[in-house]
Design an enzyme around this catalytic site. Structure first.
Site, mmCIF file in Angstrom:
data_model
loop_
_atom_site.group_PDB
_atom_site.id
_atom_site.type_symbol
_atom_site.label_atom_id
_atom_site.label_comp_id
_atom_site.label_asym_id
_atom_site.label_seq_id
_atom_site.Cartn_x
_atom_site.Cartn_y
_atom_site.Cartn_z
ATOM 1 N N ASP A 133 -2.573 6.115 -3.259
ATOM 2 C CA ASP A 133 -1.375 5.501 -2.685
ATOM 3 C C ASP A 133 -0.930 4.354 -3.583
ATOM 4 O O ASP A 133 -1.444 4.173 -4.683
ATOM 5 C CB ASP A 133 -1.619 5.046 -1.241
ATOM 6 C CG ASP A 133 -2.703 3.986 -1.139
ATOM 7 O OD1 ASP A 133 -3.521 3.868 -2.073
ATOM 8 O OD2 ASP A 133 -2.744 3.266 -0.126
ATOM 9 N N ASP A 166 -6.040 2.032 -2.911
ATOM 10 C CA ASP A 166 -7.256 1.778 -2.142
ATOM 11 C C ASP A 166 -7.651 3.003 -1.327
ATOM 12 O O ASP A 166 -8.662 2.990 -0.632
ATOM 13 C CB ASP A 166 -7.124 0.539 -1.250
ATOM 14 C CG ASP A 166 -6.055 0.674 -0.179
ATOM 15 O OD1 ASP A 166 -5.281 1.661 -0.203
ATOM 16 O OD2 ASP A 166 -5.979 -0.216 0.700
ATOM 17 N N SER A 177 0.813 -1.211 0.000
ATOM 18 C CA SER A 177 0.000 0.000 0.000
ATOM 19 C C SER A 177 0.851 1.267 0.000
ATOM 20 O O SER A 177 1.611 1.519 -0.924
ATOM 21 C CB SER A 177 -0.961 -0.047 1.189
ATOM 22 O OG SER A 177 -1.940 0.951 1.098
ATOM 23 N N ASP A 191 -1.309 1.165 -3.840
ATOM 24 C CA ASP A 191 -2.260 0.194 -4.393
ATOM 25 C C ASP A 191 -3.618 0.815 -4.663
ATOM 26 O O ASP A 191 -4.566 0.113 -5.000
ATOM 27 C CB ASP A 191 -2.392 -1.028 -3.485
ATOM 28 C CG ASP A 191 -3.037 -0.711 -2.145
ATOM 29 O OD1 ASP A 191 -3.023 0.474 -1.737
ATOM 30 O OD2 ASP A 191 -3.542 -1.642 -1.480
#
Length: 451
Positions: free
Chosen positions: A243, A247, A103, A245
């Site tokens: 960010d 999410d 992440s 990833d």
């Protein structure tokens, strides 16, 4: 407390704390736990994807080997966002999904995150079951041979299917507002231009050229300075930062001010409420949300329910009680009318839609939101789990709570992914928030500090 799994899967420094050997075991043991109930003769299907870290392929190949060793059919998605994988697991009717990503963490780290057939993160019970197999003295899982082994199929077209899903959640194109988008050199980098162009957005991008090493490197949702500067420089009305990833989403208003998850939820929630679409007039957040968020909602006749830290717990509360909007101050926002997990790109486009439909700037939409000054200090510690056993720490917290009363708060919790103890305060003035946070953080460092 689980040994390997944190709030966002298993994380560690790639090739040190999180090794290929560990990835293989997670693939083998996790794959078995998530697919063991398949009927005889039915092949289990698991999707695997990753972000842009240099260590991603190393861990991906090891993880896939583990999955194949227990007879699982693997669909290899390639680089895609975590919410993209979550969606595809459901859309493909897969038994599970695994995302390799850390992440917003630095490039040295990586992680392995499992999703069930519903596209949701695993329960504590499932994670505990996997951990027991990892630590078992002997591996007694099936070892098929020949036709019993799993195979790998390329499923890179999954990205297009995911983008089409996002586009279909909006009733019209989003032209007329100038936007700067920060891809964090992460999983969204190759998707942003396709998605925003398809939606008719007038946009420019930064940090969309990953090289394996530059993910989250002073860019993205946790480092918005460059985006803030670009929004002002280009005269844009909105900035959106994802960010590694994607999410989570953090925004920047037309004046270059950062707009966090609390503010984004307030804008989207207010819009939904005005159109009779905010279920139970409630937004679900974690205990980390600002007091000003709750008070702003109350002025609109809306409610705020809080959970423990972690978007998984927000999601569980939403599903259990029928709410359709929730998230975290950090930028995880769940709009469950469309998706059951936090999705940065989906959130960003819906924020843009509210601006277009109301004809208001982001600062205008937030004019009634008065944030309480807040301070957060992350203290590196040796053992984050036993902090409540330190009397000096608990006494320092009690002292601050007594002095603040109902005009502020202090919150201490261990990080779910790093060896940190997070100390957060809110108070009527920044001076008081700083003072109380520094006092308690100093005690934590003296009692438990790793330096």
């Amino acid at each position: 407390m689980l040994k390997y799994f944190g709030t966002d899967g298993v994380r560690g420094v790639a090739n040190a704390g999180l090794t290929p050997e560990m990835a293989f075991k997670l693939g083998r043991d996790g794959g078995y736990v998530l697919t063991k109930d398949k009927k005889d003769g039915e092949r289990a299907k698991v999707l695997v994807s990753r972000d842009t870290r240099i260590s991603g392929q190393m861990l991906e190949y090891a993880l896939i080997s583990g999955l194949l060793s227990v007879g699982i059919e693997v669909l290899e998605v390639g680089v895609i966002t975590t919410p993209g994988l979550s969606y595809l697991v459901r859309a493909q009717g897969a038994d599970a999904g695994v995302q390799i990503s850390a992440s917003h963490n630095p490039v040295e780290d990586n992680g392995i995150k499992f999703f069930g057939s519903d596209g949701l993160k695993l329960s504590d019970a499932k994670e505990e079951e996997i951990e027991k197999l990892i630590d078992a003295p002997e591996d007694k899982l099936p070892r098929p041979s020949a036709e019993g082994l799993g195979t790998v199929t390329n499923y890179h077209e999954g990205a297009s299917k995911y983008l089409q899903f996002i586009e279909n959640t909006l009733p019209e194109e989003l032209s007329g507002i100038k936007v700067v988008v920060d891809g964090a050199n992460g999983a969204a980098s190759a998707l942003i231009s396709r998605l925003f162009a398809d939606m008719g957005v007038d946009f420019t991008t930064i940090a969309t050229h990953p090289d394996g090493l530059n993910i989250n490197d002073h860019v993205g949702a946790t480092h918005t300075k460059k985006l803030q500067e670009e929004v002002v420089k280009q005269g844009a009305q909105l900035g959106l930062a994802f960010d590694g990833d994607a999410d989570r989403c953090i925004a920047v208003d037309e004046n270059g001010n950062e707009v966090d998850g609390d503010h984004i939820m307030y804008v989207i929630g207010s819009y939904l409420a005005d159109h009779g679409r905010l279920k139970k007039d409630t937004i679900v957040t974690t205990v980390m949300s600002n007091l000003g968020f709750t008070k702003a909602l109350e002025r609109r006749g809306l409610k705020n329910i809080r959970t423990q830290v972690g978007d998984r717990y927000v999601s569980e509360e939403m599903r259990a009680n029928g709410y359709n909007l929730g998230g975290e101050q950090s930028g995880h926002v769940i709009i469950s009318d469309y998706h059951n997990t936090g999705d940065g790109m989906l959130t960003g486009l819906h924020l843009l839609y509210v601006m277009k439909d109301t004809g208001k700037s982001l600062s205008e939409l937030l004019s009634d939101f008065k944030e309480y000054p807040q301070r957060l200090i992350n203290v590196p510690v040796e053992n984050k789990k036993d902090w409540k056993e330190h009397k000096r720490i608990t006494e320092a917290i009690e002292k601050v709570e007594k002095e603040l009363s109902d005009e502020g708060r202090i919150f201490v919790r261990p990080s779910g992914t790093q060896s940190l103890l997070r100390v957060m305060t809110e108070a009527p003035t920044q001076e008081l928030a700083d003072k109380y946070c520094e006092e308690v953080a100093k005690v934590v460092e003296e009692e438990m500090g790793s330096n």
